[in-house]
Design a protein around this motif. Structure first.
Motif, PDB file in Angstrom:
ATOM      1  N   ASP A 190       0.838  -1.186   0.000  1.00  0.00           N
ATOM      2  CA  ASP A 190       0.000   0.000   0.000  1.00  0.00           C
ATOM      3  C   ASP A 190       0.882   1.248   0.000  1.00  0.00           C
ATOM      4  O   ASP A 190       1.684   1.449   0.915  1.00  0.00           O
ATOM      5  N   VAL A 191       0.778   2.091  -1.023  1.00  0.00           N
ATOM      6  CA  VAL A 191       1.632   3.279  -1.114  1.00  0.00           C
ATOM      7  C   VAL A 191       1.361   4.263   0.012  1.00  0.00           C
ATOM      8  O   VAL A 191       2.183   5.137   0.291  1.00  0.00           O
ATOM      9  N   LYS A 192       0.221   4.135   0.666  1.00  0.00           N
ATOM     10  CA  LYS A 192      -0.086   5.020   1.790  1.00  0.00           C
ATOM     11  C   LYS A 192       0.555   4.531   3.084  1.00  0.00           C
ATOM     12  O   LYS A 192       0.507   5.224   4.095  1.00  0.00           O
ATOM     13  N   ASP A 193       1.125   3.348   3.042  1.00  0.00           N
ATOM     14  CA  ASP A 193       1.782   2.783   4.225  1.00  0.00           C
ATOM     15  C   ASP A 193       3.127   3.483   4.414  1.00  0.00           C
ATOM     16  O   ASP A 193       4.032   3.339   3.596  1.00  0.00           O
ATOM     17  N   LEU A 194       3.265   4.258   5.486  1.00  0.00           N
ATOM     18  CA  LEU A 194       4.498   4.976   5.775  1.00  0.00           C
ATOM     19  C   LEU A 194       5.184   4.411   7.016  1.00  0.00           C
ATOM     20  O   LEU A 194       5.902   5.119   7.724  1.00  0.00           O
TER      21      LEU A 194
END
Length: 480
Positions: A286-290
């Motif tokens: 998930d690209v929103k996973d930071l």
């Protein structure tokens, strides 16, 4: 941790610093312990210009750490003096902890390369408590670029009676020994004017910190007298009479294929760090996973990393994080032969100064790799302190998956004297004349409190001992 608190901490973090529009968030991580303590970490970067902002909050939203790396034009065209920089530091501290200066006192100021660092300490007996207080770094324009807040510690108990220093001196001298070694001295760490290798006596035992309130010599940390793991040094096979000149590129030595590309190149001062990865690699997440986990994967998963000396252009170390598999099942002896051939190829001039380290429990190995560690000496039996060469061979492919070469300059090593000018007895006498003890507060992490301790130090400077120069007899201490 519930999502509402996370969002509040995120908003709080964004309100504390001005984040440039071209910066991207790369880390947003939350930690919460069993007792309700915890922290939230945030990082924004501009990878193209090696700029970034990182900060950490406690779960109440208080700033505990801040680091700002920005490249600014004409950054030092208008410099403030030390008094003005201190005022900026104290205003910043009070903005975040309004009552801080009721408990903390400016104890030390350091002039760093590009900043001034101001240490504010919690003092008891006019001595700073360990793991308390904070520091603030201010650049020449008065901008805060680094901050770390440790907080306040409980008021410690002051002993009614202190052990006599004479008892401590006697205890130290009765246990004292000196080992002749070659070590690299650093003017940032040691009280020397020039960096480089030096023939010295290593002072043993290194740990000389005693409980001040116990009337018999008692170390603050009890080191169990375990038997040291036995190891022996084995001479390597001789170099071949004719060594084939190494005309391979760094990429060929490491094993970089045409399908890989450079994804990162970093200036590390004396070295350049290079990272490769397969072309077209993507992180299926998930690209929103930071999270920290995702950041680690983005920077490390399936990569190959190497460090190249700017002075020589040669590889100093490399590692394959990307897995390589094959159909082989090499024995330890076969892997050792591969490791030896690799060393003869990559550092033929240094090869004669290496010995294989053999442990009682054998070499470090697993199903896919065997690591060989090599002791480094000067050719006359004197070890280079903390210098270990490592070669790890992949048992399935026969390739080198990890290499860490010598860090000491060979030309400099060859000019280091091979005999001490002063004896161990003279070193003992020099140390004894310089030996003193100073009071410090020392954190007991098991009981979460500070205890009063005596730290061995040089009576002339108050600094902790490191070595004695084996040629001049000079006492070498820590810098600060």
């Amino acid at each position: 941790m519930d999502s509402l608190l996370k969002e509040q901490l995120k908003e709080r973090a964004q309100s504390l610093v001005q984040i440039p529009d071209h910066f991207q968030p790369v880390l947003e991580e939350y930690f919460e312990g069993e007792n309700g303590e915890g922290e939230a970490m945030f990082t924004w970067t501009d990878d193209q210009h090696d700029e970034g902002i990182s900060l950490t909050l406690d779960l109440d939203g208080n700033l505990t750490r801040l680091s700002i790396e920005m490249k600014k034009e004409n950054a030092y065209s208008a410099s403030l003096d030390e008094t003005e920089l201190r005022q900026r530091a104290e205003q910043f501290l009070l903005d975040h902890y309004p009552h801080a200066l009721q408990h903390l006192t400016l104890y030390q100021t350091k002039k760093l390369t590009k900043t001034y660092r101001f240490y504010y300490e919690q003092l008891v007996m006019n001595l700073p408590l360990d793991d308390a207080g904070c520091f603030v770094d201010v650049d020449a324009r008065g901008e805060i670029v680094e901050f770390k807040y440790n907080g306040l510690q409980p008021e410690p108990e002051v002993p009614k009676k202190l052990i006599a220093k004479e008892k401590l001196s006697e205890h130290v001298k009765n246990r004292l020994d000196f080992q002749l070694i070659i070590t690299r001295l650093d003017s940032v760490i040691h009280n020397v004017t020039e960096d480089g290798l030096r023939l010295v006596y290593k002072i043993e035992p290194f740990f000389m910190k005693y409980k001040a309130g116990v009337l018999v010599p008692t170390l603050t940390i009890i080191h169990e007298e375990d038997e040291k793991e036995k190891e022996e040094f084995v001479t390597l096979p001789p170099l071949p009479e004719t060594i084939v000149q190494n005309d391979l590129s760094s990429e060929e030595i490491i094993g970089i294929s045409e399908e890989m590309e450079v994804i990162r190149e970093v200036d590390w001062g004396e070295e350049t760090g290079i990272v490769w990865r397969d072309q077209g690699w993507t992180l299926d997440e998930d690209v929103k996973d930071l999270s920290m986990d995702r950041l680690f994967k983005k920077h490390n998963e399936d990569t190959v990393k190497a460090f190249i000396s700017k002075k020589t252009g040669k590889i100093t170390r490399f590692m394959w994080i990307k897995d390589r598999t094959g159909d082989l099942s090499l024995s330890q002896k076969e892997c050792y032969q591969i490791a030896i051939a690799f060393l003869q190829m990559i550092i033929p001039d240094y090869y004669q100064y290496l010995q294989l380290i053999v442990h009682d429990n054998g070499d470090e190995q697993n199903d896919t790799r065997i690591a060989f560690n090599f002791h480094v000496h000067n050719g006359h039996g004197i070890p280079i302190f903390s210098e270990i060469v490592v070669v790890s061979v992949n048992r399935q492919t026969g390739q080198i998956d990890y290499y860490s070469g010598p860090s000491s300059d060979l030309e400099q090593l060859q000019h280091i004297p091979s005999e001490a000018a002063i004896s161990k007895k003279e070193a003992y006498d020099i140390f004894s004349k310089h030996l003193d003890f100073k009071l410090i507060w020392d954190k007991n992490y098991e009981e979460n409190n500070n205890i009063l301790a005596y730290q061995a130090c040089d009576r002339h400077t108050g600094k902790s001992f490191r070595y004695i120069d084996a040629i001049t007899g000079e006492i070498i201490t820590e810098k600060d």
